[in-house]
Enzyme design. Sequence first.
Site, PDB file in Angstrom:
ATOM      1  CB  SER A 592      -0.963  -0.035   1.183  1.00 33.26           C
ATOM      2  OG  SER A 592      -1.982   0.931   1.030  1.00 33.26           O
ATOM      3  CG  ASP A 667      -6.590  -2.634  -4.136  1.00 36.16           C
ATOM      4  OD1 ASP A 667      -7.387  -1.968  -3.450  1.00 36.16           O
ATOM      5  OD2 ASP A 667      -5.368  -2.689  -3.901  1.00 36.16           O
ATOM      6  CG  HIS A 699      -5.515  -2.358  -0.268  1.00 38.12           C
ATOM      7  ND1 HIS A 699      -4.755  -1.953  -1.352  1.00 38.12           N
ATOM      8  CD2 HIS A 699      -4.945  -1.779   0.819  1.00 38.12           C
ATOM      9  CE1 HIS A 699      -3.777  -1.174  -0.933  1.00 38.12           C
ATOM     10  NE2 HIS A 699      -3.865  -1.050   0.370  1.00 38.12           N
TER      11      HIS A 699
END
Length: 723
Positions: A592, A667, A699
């Site tokens: 991320s 995602d 995600h």
Amino acid sequence: MKKFTLLFLLSGSAVFAQRTLTIEETVMGGRKYAPTTQTAQQWRKDSKAITYLSADFSTLFEKSAATSWKETTLATKAEFEIALKAKFSNDEFTLRTFPTAINWKSANTFETEVTGKKNSYKVIYDVAAKQIVSTVSYAIEAAHATIASNNNVAWLKGNNIQITDASGKVIEVTNDANAAIVNGSDYVHRQEFGIDRGMWWNEAGTQLAYYRKDETMVGNYPIINWNEREAVNKDIKYPMAGMKSEEVSLVIYDVVSGNKVTIQTGEPKEQYLTMVSWEPTGKHIFIGILNREQNHLKFNKYDAKTGAFVKTLFEEKASTWVEPQHALTFVPNNPNQFIYQTDFYGFNQMYLYNTDGKLLKNLGYKDVVVKELLGFDAKNTKINYLGTANNGLDKQLYQVDIKSGKTVQLTTASGMHMASVSSDGTMILDQYSNVTTPNEISVIDVKSKKATTLVKADNPFTGKVDMPKMELVTITSADGKTPLNGRIIYPANFDANKKYPVMLYVYGGSHAQLVNNRWMGGGGYFDYYMAQQGYVVFTLDSRGSDSRGKKFCDVTHRNLGVNEMADQMKGIDFLKSKAFVDADKIGVFGWSFGGFMTTSLMTSHSDVFKVGVAGGPVIDWKYYEVMYGERYMDTPQENPEGYAKASLLDKAKDLKGRLLVIHGAQDPVVVQQQSMNFIEACIKAGKQVDYFLYPNHEHNVGGKDRIHMYAKIADYFNVHLKK
């Protein structure tokens, strides 16, 4: 700067080496090697006793001062099921465990929620009588059920709100056919600003305030589901930085009259409604109005009957950003006073206001960041809360006197504490760990300070797994002023005369902290696995990360990645100063924001980092969503230079090492467009890059597939860095 060092050896002598972690244990190890504990422990109300669940979740145990803290059985799953069947003979229940979420209402009764085959229920159970003494039922399909004090239940059916009143009648509150009009959902403003709910009952249970989110003006963004015979597109609303965003209003519904009032929050419509809080009298409702630029907060008071604006109680303005995170907490038995939390003055702390907006008392203490407000003492004159200590490495229990503002630290052992105070205020239930203490639970007498140990866990790895040595270190940031917390995990069978490759595990973004003084130092099982494979595993919480105050984060404004990278490179300099580090074999892994950092380091410092694995990476912030992205970067129109500097698309040409990019194909947080555009940029630049998709994941990659992911990452480092 003098380095803060804690040495930690997780197991016995390496001479009698035991086995290492398996790749499966990188995911399952947390459960398998969990230190002995008391699950779901809490104080039993109006008593000097605590309750908790058995290891198999079938029994509710008690330990009491009256029995010298000996374990006794208070209730069982079988008893609870019998009581349910007696009360609801027309329904069926199949409970896997005793209820894990219970709220003690009195010394003998607790409240919990259960689901049968026909309905869902809120029940109050008497552990002495073994009976259900109070019930509320509502539809089994009810989502996000919110129960009022008078047992009215508001719940969601799709994008609309229903209410089941105390008589069982179902009331249709909204009936919007357009799915882009969303009522009552907590998924408003993408759950930034501390938003965790979308509906609020007033204290009497007669009026319901709720978010109404209009997304009709936001474009549809495609998310492909590959599981169908023919792939199916599932559109989501994903407002990107600088583009049109959702419009949100707050509506109040009166259950008796059926009338609705929209709160007059004014223009522009693209603003954030935060910190929604009912006044205990029900006459007013408070809302934090944050502008889209996120640098000006007005905390407003409104008339709940008419929706009219009453007054602005206070404002906060900043050159960087203002980030409200907490609804008001009203002082019990005093509807004219409330606690407001803000980091506006440097650290998230508490301030006592009256409902006219007058600041009565600053309840902050030193540089302590309030992490969790636990509640008031029995006389409602003091507040208990958990807050930081030791430069964010520790978390302690504090108590502040509302009238005087004097603060006392109630726990003392260095480490991460989870603690609570008995309802009479005389005893503390304290649970903590640190780098040498797997888990310790005690009851502490507030007056005498005497502690009675209930659990002192042994090292769960002893005799099972030979865990590497870990060390916490302090490194000075790139500005030469700020101490940063770091963690080194040494390779298995470490030999200071050898040279080892490095895996830097990085995040670096806001609201995250990877290093602290807890068991295993905050490190994950994959970190320790890689150390066992022969790597020095290093992590540094750079400026911009959590638990260190607002100024610690503000340096990232309009320049995401710049100061964070500078700090990480200070960590690399620290590693290079060690004779056992192979400076030619340094790799980096992050997910991320950490994926953004990994790719940034691989391209901006390509001579240093030879291998990288970037999971779900942000590549260009103009492809990220409005609420988070614009807080730190402003809009692309306002900050073109900052966006260009942070974008990795034109830096693909600088890539030299081996980079693996991983993305979840569904995602909705960091959309796949981010990594796909980077791959395209690498192709155009003639740079080789590896790419792997997890087709059925969003995600984060979870479940057994996470084992596959960690195996792939480990293999990538072994093939391209370790050889």
